[in-house]
Design a protein around this motif. Sequence first.
Motif: not given
Length: 225
Positions: A6, A8, A13-14, A108, A183-184, A220
């Motif tokens: 993954i 990220t 996102t996070t 996250a 992931l974005s 998430f």
Amino acid sequence: MSIKAILTDIEGTTTDINFVHKTLFPYAAKYLPDYVREHAEDDAVQAILADARTELSDPEAELETLISAFLNWIEQDKKVTALKALQGLIWVEGYQQGDFTGHLYHDAMTYLQSWHEQGLPLYVFSSGSVKAQKLLFGYSDAGDITGLFSGYFDTTTGHKREQASYETIAGVMGLDAAEVLFLSDVSEELDAARAAGMQTVLLARDEEPEMCSHTMVTSFDEIEL
């Protein structure tokens, strides 16, 4: 194809994008002039200043000219590698002094930890420098979580909206791009990753984009591997 790693993004996102824009950027802007003047002879800063002169196409640019340029780039949110590197140095002091900690969304953190425990390699790709990435995760709200990640990528690898960047990253991972999930919160970045062959998920935490061809989630918790 099954997911074997993954990749990220960070901002949006996070991490709450407001942490970057309302805490980190203002902090760097406030302390940047004095920091540059005090550390102008340091090797690391000299290298950054040289890069900034190249960015300005002005090899003779004086210190105050460069300081003004850095501040202007911050105001315009420019993705200039020299600026990102300088901000990273300034943020080191802020994190170490306890002026702030790196924000993490609880969902996250929960899933990054879970995926790591499952043996799934995790990587980061952000426009912020690798140094800044490691600082955020090293001094995060949850403590030092840098051990969760197998690698970090920034704009020295390539721009986040260019297909070639993701092809390069997959190559460094030693994986087929189709085995990587990116992931974005930015559709254009996901477009580039998908063009390279990666699987994609868009994090729409605050509001749903008007048009999006990617799998879309609000946290998430909704990501299905």
